[in-house]
Design a protein around this motif. Sequence first.
Motif, PDB file in Angstrom:
ATOM      1  N   TRP A  41      34.298  34.161  43.145  1.00  0.00           N
ATOM      2  CA  TRP A  41      35.738  34.423  43.193  1.00  0.00           C
ATOM      3  C   TRP A  41      36.202  35.109  41.905  1.00  0.00           C
ATOM      4  O   TRP A  41      37.033  36.008  41.939  1.00  0.00           O
ATOM      5  CB  TRP A  41      36.507  33.131  43.407  1.00  0.00           C
ATOM      6  N   SER A  42      35.655  34.712  40.767  1.00  0.00           N
ATOM      7  CA  SER A  42      36.043  35.315  39.494  1.00  0.00           C
ATOM      8  C   SER A  42      35.678  36.795  39.466  1.00  0.00           C
ATOM      9  O   SER A  42      36.461  37.642  39.016  1.00  0.00           O
ATOM     10  CB  SER A  42      35.366  34.586  38.331  1.00  0.00           C
ATOM     11  N   SER A  45      38.081  38.685  41.779  1.00  0.00           N
ATOM     12  CA  SER A  45      39.424  38.811  41.213  1.00  0.00           C
ATOM     13  C   SER A  45      39.458  39.822  40.070  1.00  0.00           C
ATOM     14  O   SER A  45      40.415  40.582  39.933  1.00  0.00           O
ATOM     15  CB  SER A  45      39.937  37.443  40.729  1.00  0.00           C
ATOM     16  N   MET A  48      39.461  43.261  41.647  1.00  0.00           N
ATOM     17  CA  MET A  48      40.780  43.618  42.146  1.00  0.00           C
ATOM     18  C   MET A  48      41.700  44.036  41.007  1.00  0.00           C
ATOM     19  O   MET A  48      42.467  44.994  41.119  1.00  0.00           O
ATOM     20  CB  MET A  48      41.390  42.442  42.915  1.00  0.00           C
ATOM     21  N   LEU A  71      45.671  39.194  48.590  1.00  0.00           N
ATOM     22  CA  LEU A  71      45.772  37.864  48.003  1.00  0.00           C
ATOM     23  C   LEU A  71      45.920  36.809  49.094  1.00  0.00           C
ATOM     24  O   LEU A  71      45.252  35.766  49.061  1.00  0.00           O
ATOM     25  CB  LEU A  71      46.957  37.800  47.041  1.00  0.00           C
ATOM     26  N   GLY A  74      42.717  36.466  50.869  1.00  0.00           N
ATOM     27  CA  GLY A  74      41.784  35.731  50.018  1.00  0.00           C
ATOM     28  C   GLY A  74      42.066  34.245  50.011  1.00  0.00           C
ATOM     29  O   GLY A  74      41.139  33.433  50.011  1.00  0.00           O
ATOM     30  N   ILE A 200      45.378  33.022  40.631  1.00  0.00           N
ATOM     31  CA  ILE A 200      45.741  34.436  40.529  1.00  0.00           C
ATOM     32  C   ILE A 200      45.388  35.032  39.171  1.00  0.00           C
ATOM     33  O   ILE A 200      45.526  36.243  38.981  1.00  0.00           O
ATOM     34  CB  ILE A 200      47.249  34.633  40.794  1.00  0.00           C
ATOM     35  N   PRO A 202      42.985  36.604  36.891  1.00  0.00           N
ATOM     36  CA  PRO A 202      41.672  37.226  37.096  1.00  0.00           C
ATOM     37  C   PRO A 202      40.583  36.601  36.234  1.00  0.00           C
ATOM     38  O   PRO A 202      40.720  36.483  35.022  1.00  0.00           O
ATOM     39  CB  PRO A 202      41.920  38.696  36.695  1.00  0.00           C
TER      40      PRO A 202
END
Length: 248
Positions: A41-42, A45, A48, A71, A74, A200, A202
Motif C-alpha cells: 500500500w505504501s 500511495s 499515486m 482513493l 482503494g 492518505i 503517502p
Amino acid sequence: MSAARDALDALRAPLVGARLLLTERSLWAPAALPVALGLIWSVLSLSMAAATGTAGSLLVIIMAFTLAAALLAGIVVVQLLLALCAPLFDWLSERTEYALGAQQRDAGDPWTTRTLRSIAIGFRLFALKLLLLLVVLVVSFMPPIGTVLSWVLIGFTLSVDFLDYPMTRRGWSSAHKRAWLGRHWATVLSFSLLVYLLLILPGAGGLLLAPAIIGGTWLVCTRDRTHFATDDLPQQAHDAHTLDAPAR
C-alpha cells in the motif's frame, strides 16, 4: 477515564503498537502479512503521489476527480482485504493480548472453525462498511462539516476492525460492542481520524497497518479486563450480557 485521556491514548495507539512490534518477538510471525500488505500500500500511495506531481495545470481538475475515485476504490479494496485477511489479523491481535498479559481461557475450537468464523465476521463488517461508504459519498459534497464527517466515517470503516478483534474474542454481542464504542466515543473518534490521516499520507499509512492493529487491541485491553478466548463464544456472549461493571 476522561474523554481527553481516551483521545490521547487513541492518538498514541499506533506508536504503542510499533513499540510492541519491535520488542515482542511473539508478534513477528503474525505481523508478517500485515507488514507485507502495508509495504504494498505504501508503494502504491507513493506512486499515486508522484503521478499527481507530474500532472500539468490543465489536468488539475481531471486529476482531482480521478484521484478521488482512485482513493475511494482503494479504500474499498482495503476493506475487502481486511475481510479476507481477518483470521491472520485476528491472530496478530490475539498474540498482542498475550503479550500484554491479558486474561484468557483455553482455546478449544479447531483452526478451520476459527478461520471461517473470522472470515464470516469480516465480511459481515464489510457489508456494513459499504453502506457507510455510500453515506460518505453523500456527505462529502457538504463541506466543511460533511468533509470532516466523511474523514471520520472512512477512518471508522478501517479502525473498527482493529477494535473488533478483541471484542469478538470476548464474545460480546453487537449491542455490547455498540455500548463500548459509545462509552469510549473519544477513543473511537480520535482513532478513526488518525487511521484516515495515516491512510492518505503517502508511504506512511501502509507501514503503520500492523502497529494500528496492535494499537487497537491495546486500546480495548486497557479499557476492559474481562476474559477472552477463541472458543465457546456463545457462553462468553452470555457472560458479556451479565457484566454489571462498566468497561475500564
